[in-house]
Write a protein that holds these residues in place. Sequence first.
Motif, PDB file in Angstrom:
ATOM      1  N   GLY A 173       0.850  -1.191   0.000  1.00 22.05           N
ATOM      2  CA  GLY A 173       0.000   0.000   0.000  1.00 22.05           C
ATOM      3  C   GLY A 173       0.881   1.234   0.000  1.00 22.05           C
ATOM      4  O   GLY A 173       1.840   1.303   0.748  1.00 22.05           O
ATOM      5  N   SER A 186       1.093   3.291   3.593  1.00 24.32           N
ATOM      6  CA  SER A 186       1.169   2.624   4.874  1.00 24.32           C
ATOM      7  C   SER A 186       2.612   2.342   5.286  1.00 24.32           C
ATOM      8  O   SER A 186       3.346   1.654   4.577  1.00 24.32           O
ATOM      9  N   GLU A 246      -5.711  -1.770  -3.062  1.00 24.79           N
ATOM     10  CA  GLU A 246      -5.236  -0.775  -2.091  1.00 24.79           C
ATOM     11  C   GLU A 246      -4.023  -1.286  -1.313  1.00 24.79           C
ATOM     12  O   GLU A 246      -3.495  -0.593  -0.448  1.00 24.79           O
ATOM     13  N   GLY A 266      -2.934  -0.695   2.867  1.00 21.01           N
ATOM     14  CA  GLY A 266      -3.289   0.625   2.361  1.00 21.01           C
ATOM     15  C   GLY A 266      -4.621   1.064   2.937  1.00 21.01           C
ATOM     16  O   GLY A 266      -5.460   0.245   3.304  1.00 21.01           O
TER      17      GLY A 266
END
Lengths: 274, 308
Positions: free
Chosen positions: B246, B249, B297, B301
Motif C-alpha cells: 500500500g 502505509s 489498495e 493501504g
Amino acid sequence: MGSKDNFVKALLNINNIEVIYDHVILVLKGISLHVNEGQIVALLGANGAGKTTTLKAVSNLLQTERGEVTKGFIEYKGDRIEKLTPWSLVKKGVIQVMEGRHCFQHLSVEENLLTGAFTRGNQKKAIKNDLEKVYNYFPRLKERRRSQAGYTSGGEQQMTAIGRALMANPSMILLDEPSMGLAPQLVEEIFEIVKTLNQKEKVSFLLAEQNTNIALGYADYGYILENGRIVMDGSANELSDNSDVKEFYLGIASAGRKSYRDGKHYRRRKRWLA
Amino acid sequence: MSFFLEVLIGGLLAGIMYSLVALGFVLIYKASGVFNFAQGAMVFFAALTFVGAQEKLGFPIWAALIFSLILMIILGVLTEKVVLRPLVNQPPISLFMVTIGLTFFVEGLAQLMWGTKVYPLELGIPDEPIAITLTRWGLNTDAVPNVLKEINSFDLIAAIVAGTLVAALAIFFQITRVGRALRAVADDHQAALSVGIPLKTIWAIVWSVAGFVALVAGLMWGARNGVQFALVFVALKALPVLILGGFDSVPGAIVGGLIIGALEKLAEVYIGPYFGGGIEIWFAYVAALLFLLVRPEGLFGEKQIDRV
Ligand SMILES: Nc1ncnc2c1ncn2[C@@H]1O[C@H](COP(=O)(O)OP(=O)(O)OP(=O)(O)O)[C@@H](O)[C@H]1O
Ligand SMILES: [Mg+2]
C-alpha cells in the motif's frame, strides 16, 4: 446598516470587501457586515450567493482556492486580518467549520478533536480538560471516540467538526451550513448546542445557512446575500416577519398569489438588488 | 528444511533493504499525495554526498553523516518550497511529472558536486557470515543454530537499523502531535488548514524526514553495492513493495519489503531453475501485478472511505 451604534464593540467587522477567484471571477461585490461579541449572526442566501466565500475571506481559506480579497478590509477585535494565515487566525481565536464537515476520515474521532488543538502546542493539561468539555457537550462523540471518523454518521461528523473547532479554544466560529444533509431532528440538536456554546462558552458565531427558518430561529441578527451582495439585514425577528423573506426564503406565500407560477413570475420581476 | 530457512532468512533480510527505500515513498505519498519519482535520486544524492564529503573534503565519518543529513534536509525543504508548493491543487499526474524532472535534476546535481566516479562506501560493518564475525570477535558460536550461522552480518545490521528507523517513524506518526497533524494533512489538507495546521511546516518536515530515510537507505545500499549511479534504480525495487504494502502505509512498506525479499529469493532458488535462472529480476513485479488484481489498495493501504 441597521446598528451603527454597536460598531465599536464589533468582534468581527467586514467592510465593503470584494472577492475575486482566479483573478477574473468577481464573486463578492462589496460586502459589509459585522458580528458583535456574543452574537450569533446568520448569513442567508441561495446556492452560489457567496456565503462560503464570505466565511473563507475571513478565515483566509481563500488562499488555497486562488481567491483574493481585492477591496475593502476585515477587522477582528479592531485589527486588520485579511493578510493573516489561517493558522495565525486560529491562534487569535477565529476558526472555520467547513461546509460538508471535512472530518479527517482515517483518524479516530478523538484524534480529529485533538487536531483542533494543534495551534495550542503542548499545553497537555488544558487540552485534556477541553477534550472532556467537548465530550460533555457531545456525549455521542465520547461513545464513538475510537471509531474512524469516516465511518461515523453525518450527524456525528458534524459534531466532530464543531468539537474539533472548539478544541482550538476560539472566540469566534465561522460555521458553514451545519444543517446540510441532516435529519430535521438532528439539525435541531446541533443548533441547540450552538446556542449553548454561545451562551456558556461565550463563542460568537457567523453562521452560513440555506435553511433560513432554523437559522433565524437561533440567530440574533441576519444578513441576506444574493449574487455577491447583501440585499437585506436586520434582527432575526425583523427578518422572520418580513414578507419578502417569508416568500423567498421561508416558502410562505403571501395572500393572493397561490400558484407556483405566479410566484415565479413575481420573483423574476422583483429581484433583491435593492 | 534448513536450506529453505536459510534462503527465507536471507530473503527477509534483503527485503528490509527494500522496505527502507519504500518508506521514503510512503512518507511523501502519505502527506502530500505525490508519488515522488525522485526518491531513488535522493538515495543516490545522499550516498554520494556522504562519500564525497569524506573523499573530497576530508571529513571524518561522523561529520560526513551530519553534513549529508543537513544537505538532504535542505534539498527536501527546497523541493517542497520551489517545486511542489507552486503546484498545490494541481492534478496528481502533473505532480508526478514534476518529480520525474526533479529526478534528473537531483542526479545531475549530485554528479556535478561530487563527480561521476564510483566510490566504495565503508561503514565498518563486516560483510560475511555471522559465525565468522563472532569468531573474529573471539566469541563462541556453538550456541548459535546452524541456520543462523550463515546469516550475513551486514544484512543483519542493516535489518536492525531499518527496523529501528521504522519503529521510530511509526511511533512518531501514531502518537506525537506533529505526527497526528501529518496524518490529518494526508487525509484532507483543506480541513487541516482550517484547524490551523501550518501546511508548509508540515510538508517541510515530511520532506526532511524523507531525506533522512533516503540517507539511511543510501548508506546501506551504498555500503553493499558501492556508490554508483545504479543506486537510482534501487527506487524501482520499491515499486512492487509499494503495490504489495500500500502506497500510504508505513507498516505496509515494511511487511511488503519482507514479503518481496523472501519471495524473490525463494522463487530464484525453487522456481528459477525451470526458467533457466535469473528470475529474481522480474519475479517481484509479476507477483505485485497479480496481487494488484486481488487487492488494489495493498495489504495495509487505507481504503477509500466512500460514505458521506
Ligand atoms: N474556487 C472557486 N473558483 C471560482 N469560482 C468559485 C470558487 N468557489 C466558489 N466560486 C463561485 O463563487 C460563487 C459563490 O460561491 P459560494 O460557495 O461562496 O456560494 P454559497 O453561498 O456558499 O453557496 P452554497 O449554498 O451552494 O454553499 C459561485 O458562483 C461559485 O461558482
Ligand atoms: Mg457554501
